[in-house]
Design a protein around this motif. Structure first.
Motif, PDB file in Angstrom:
ATOM      1  N   ARG A 111      14.750  -6.639  13.866  1.00  0.00           N
ATOM      2  CA  ARG A 111      15.409  -6.593  12.573  1.00  0.00           C
ATOM      3  C   ARG A 111      14.509  -7.650  11.526  1.00  0.00           C
ATOM      4  N   ALA A 122      16.634 -12.175   7.369  1.00  0.00           N
ATOM      5  CA  ALA A 122      17.247 -12.177   6.285  1.00  0.00           C
ATOM      6  C   ALA A 122      17.321 -13.593   5.635  1.00  0.00           C
ATOM      7  N   ASP A 152      22.470 -12.030   1.734  1.00  0.00           N
ATOM      8  CA  ASP A 152      21.253 -11.604   2.035  1.00  0.00           C
ATOM      9  C   ASP A 152      20.511 -11.088   0.664  1.00  0.00           C
ATOM     10  N   ALA A 200      17.411  -7.378   4.140  1.00  0.00           N
ATOM     11  CA  ALA A 200      17.496  -7.420   5.846  1.00  0.00           C
ATOM     12  C   ALA A 200      18.672  -6.694   6.148  1.00  0.00           C
ATOM     13  N   HIS A 201      19.872  -7.446   6.035  1.00  0.00           N
ATOM     14  CA  HIS A 201      21.165  -6.752   6.201  1.00  0.00           C
ATOM     15  C   HIS A 201      21.916  -6.396   5.218  1.00  0.00           C
ATOM     16  N   LYS A 202      21.326  -6.863   3.887  1.00  0.00           N
ATOM     17  CA  LYS A 202      21.890  -6.531   2.622  1.00  0.00           C
ATOM     18  C   LYS A 202      23.435  -6.633   2.208  1.00  0.00           C
ATOM     19  N   GLU A 238      27.510  -3.731   5.857  1.00  0.00           N
ATOM     20  CA  GLU A 238      25.997  -3.574   5.925  1.00  0.00           C
ATOM     21  C   GLU A 238      25.458  -4.679   7.155  1.00  0.00           C
ATOM     22  N   TYR A 239      26.202  -5.831   7.174  1.00  0.00           N
ATOM     23  CA  TYR A 239      25.954  -6.836   8.187  1.00  0.00           C
ATOM     24  C   TYR A 239      26.171  -6.098   9.465  1.00  0.00           C
ATOM     25  N   ASP A 266      26.464  -2.927  10.555  1.00  0.00           N
ATOM     26  CA  ASP A 266      25.576  -2.111  10.645  1.00  0.00           C
ATOM     27  C   ASP A 266      24.266  -2.375  11.211  1.00  0.00           C
ATOM     28  N   THR A 267      23.752  -3.418  10.744  1.00  0.00           N
ATOM     29  CA  THR A 267      22.439  -4.006  10.976  1.00  0.00           C
ATOM     30  C   THR A 267      22.550  -4.599  12.240  1.00  0.00           C
ATOM     31  N   TYR A 268      23.327  -5.312  12.770  1.00  0.00           N
ATOM     32  CA  TYR A 268      23.415  -5.932  13.991  1.00  0.00           C
ATOM     33  C   TYR A 268      24.158  -5.382  15.039  1.00  0.00           C
TER      34      TYR A 268
END
Length: 284
Positions: free
Chosen positions: A124, A127, A158, A162-164, A196-197, A199-201
């Motif tokens: 990733r 952020a 962010d 990165a995680h938006k 979105e956080y 989703d990212t992680y």
């Protein structure tokens, strides 16, 4: 005395906070005004290899905390907090308000991820999280004129795509001196994160599923985790007002809801997260 006691006791909390360069999982009552001060600490911390991991790794830990001309500042993991309100809200009270800036390094380096399936999901981006916090604390509550009870909330967003997304962290803290040489503290907090956080992680895409053999999963926004932390400080030279101190602490965090149910956690990791730190601090 109130200023230096907080500086020393919270050193342990900040050392533990290093694993949460990704998240806020540790206590952070603010330094009260009352003269210039600086605390520097170094040590080691044990933390999960990624958020939701079932294994820990040991890394160096450090912090700087202080007050200059009534402006208080402190590092907590990879975050910097600055309290821009120099005056108390009244006798025994302290109001904190100011900016927060930091970075989230979770899963940014493949070699630090201990699980091959999670590593297969890819790295990733780092952020860069910017926001602010507000809090109110009261000194002289239960055990003495120097114990402190506080509550605060922080918000970071962010800005590096990165995680938006955002992280909101409410928390409550209590700390008290046991003597002129010893201080202990307890804290509890939780983190609410955006979609979105999540989703990212915590999500697994169809492409990621093929690479990792983990099932596809779509995590949604919500309460990510809660944490409880205990810290302690003991003066090795002089007392808690000045000199060298031993600091230590331990924290337990539990992932919740969609985050605990993610295959990254439920299959490849563990919803129960344990963190610890020990080090030396010097207060000038």
């Amino acid at each position: 005395m109130r200023l230096t006691l907080r500086c020393l006791a919270l050193t342990a909390a900040a050392l533990i906070a290093l694993p949460a360069a990704a998240q806020d999982t540790t206590p952070q009552p603010e330094i009260a005004t009352g003269g210039d001060s600086l605390t520097v600490a170094v040590g080691v911390a044990t933390l999960p290899t990624f958020e939701g991991s079932g294994k820990n790794r040991v890394i160096p830990a450090a912090l700087i905390r202080g007050s200059v001309s009534g402006i208080n500042f402190s590092t907590r993991g990879a975050q910097l907090f600055v309290d821009l309100v120099p005056n108390d809200a009244g006798p025994g009270y302290d109001f904190q308000l100011g900016p927060v800036v930091g970075a989230n390094f979770d899963r940014t380096r493949r070699k630090t991820i201990d699980n091959v399936r999670v590593a297969a999901l890819g790295e990733r981006d780092t952020a860069i999280e910017v926001g602010g916090y507000a809090g109110l604390s009261r000194t002289g509550v239960i055990t003495s004129d120097y114990d402190t009870l506080g509550a605060s909330v922080s918000y970071v967003q962010d800005v590096n795509k990165a995680h938006k997304s955002y992280v909101i962290t409410p928390q409550i803290d209590y700390g008290t001196p046991l003597s002129r040489k010893a201080y202990v503290g307890l804290s509890a907090n939780a983190a609410y994160v955006g979609g979105e956080y999540a989703d990212t992680y915590f999500s697994v895409t169809p492409a990621g599923s093929l690479l990792s053999t983990l099932p596809t999963y779509n995590a949604g926004k919500g309460w990510k985790n809660y944490s409880v932390t205990a810290i302690g400080t003991y003066a090795l030279t002089g007392d808690l007002l000045h000199g060298l101190s031993l600091v230590a602490g331990a924290s337990y965090s539990r992932l919740l809801g969609d985050f605990a149910d993610s295959p990254i956690v439920s299959i490849a990791g563990d919803r129960n997260q344990f963190l610890g730190a020990v080090g030396l601090a010097y207060t000038f």
